[in-house]
Design a protein around this motif. Sequence first.
Motif, PDB file in Angstrom:
ATOM      1  N   ILE A  75      -0.052   5.762 -32.200  1.00  0.00           N
ATOM      2  CA  ILE A  75      -0.392   5.914 -30.789  1.00  0.00           C
ATOM      3  C   ILE A  75       0.068   7.272 -30.256  1.00  0.00           C
ATOM      4  O   ILE A  75      -0.608   7.873 -29.415  1.00  0.00           O
ATOM      5  N   ALA A  79      -3.326  11.315 -28.091  1.00  0.00           N
ATOM      6  CA  ALA A  79      -3.536  12.245 -26.976  1.00  0.00           C
ATOM      7  C   ALA A  79      -3.629  13.675 -27.500  1.00  0.00           C
ATOM      8  O   ALA A  79      -3.084  14.002 -28.558  1.00  0.00           O
ATOM      9  N   LEU A  84      -5.018  12.528 -22.212  1.00  0.00           N
ATOM     10  CA  LEU A  84      -5.090  11.244 -22.898  1.00  0.00           C
ATOM     11  C   LEU A  84      -6.381  11.115 -23.686  1.00  0.00           C
ATOM     12  O   LEU A  84      -7.422  11.660 -23.302  1.00  0.00           O
ATOM     13  N   GLN A  88      -7.094   5.601 -24.186  1.00  0.00           N
ATOM     14  CA  GLN A  88      -5.862   5.528 -23.396  1.00  0.00           C
ATOM     15  C   GLN A  88      -6.180   5.664 -21.911  1.00  0.00           C
ATOM     16  O   GLN A  88      -5.658   4.909 -21.086  1.00  0.00           O
ATOM     17  N   ARG A  92      -5.704   2.827 -18.769  1.00  0.00           N
ATOM     18  CA  ARG A  92      -5.018   3.119 -17.516  1.00  0.00           C
ATOM     19  C   ARG A  92      -5.948   2.877 -16.324  1.00  0.00           C
ATOM     20  O   ARG A  92      -5.584   2.201 -15.360  1.00  0.00           O
ATOM     21  N   THR A 103      -0.038  -2.952 -26.049  1.00  0.00           N
ATOM     22  CA  THR A 103      -0.971  -1.881 -25.722  1.00  0.00           C
ATOM     23  C   THR A 103      -1.181  -0.865 -26.845  1.00  0.00           C
ATOM     24  O   THR A 103      -2.335  -0.535 -27.151  1.00  0.00           O
ATOM     25  N   PRO A 104      -0.141  -0.358 -27.508  1.00  0.00           N
ATOM     26  CA  PRO A 104      -0.398   0.605 -28.584  1.00  0.00           C
ATOM     27  C   PRO A 104      -1.293   0.030 -29.687  1.00  0.00           C
ATOM     28  O   PRO A 104      -2.241   0.697 -30.125  1.00  0.00           O
ATOM     29  N   ILE A 107      -4.884  -0.355 -28.344  1.00  0.00           N
ATOM     30  CA  ILE A 107      -5.577   0.934 -28.251  1.00  0.00           C
ATOM     31  C   ILE A 107      -5.984   1.419 -29.629  1.00  0.00           C
ATOM     32  O   ILE A 107      -7.122   1.875 -29.825  1.00  0.00           O
TER      33      ILE A 107
END
Length: 162
Positions: A75, A79, A84, A88, A92, A103-104, A107
């Motif tokens: 993760i 970016a 991002l 990601q 958000r 979340t990681p 994603i």
Amino acid sequence: MAKVSMNVNGKKVSADVEDRTLLVHYLREAQGLTGTHVGCDTSQCGACVVHVNGKAVKSCTMLAAQAEGATVTTIEGLANGNELHPVQAAFREHHGLQCGFCTPGMIMAAVDMIERHGANLDEATIRHELEGNICRCTGYHNIVKAIKAAADQMAGLRTAAE
């Protein structure tokens, strides 16, 4: 002990590890990349998903030695500086997280999903693909919405580049 070397988030790294060291522990402990979470240690929750040679892998099911010579993305490697990754940003923007623990992994699974399916993702496919990732907070509605939005945006970026 074994010496393992790999490319993690664009950086060549190596370390001596016990033969039984899982990739998730290697990333967190030897490389200090704590964004990859240890959730269940049984490959049920998906909190530990990373990309190994471009494919989503549950890093609690893979030995660090098995990643010898591989390219690993966590993760932390998504970016581009302060910008991002589109997934990601979509999480958000669409409130695809609450406590953030899953979340990681969500994603990373979503990025893989979008790479494989592109804009052909519909809600049913997204929900099916997320069966290996557990979120105890959100009910998945906003996660699905975020992934669909990111897939659409990324497809638009590909079309514009062509």
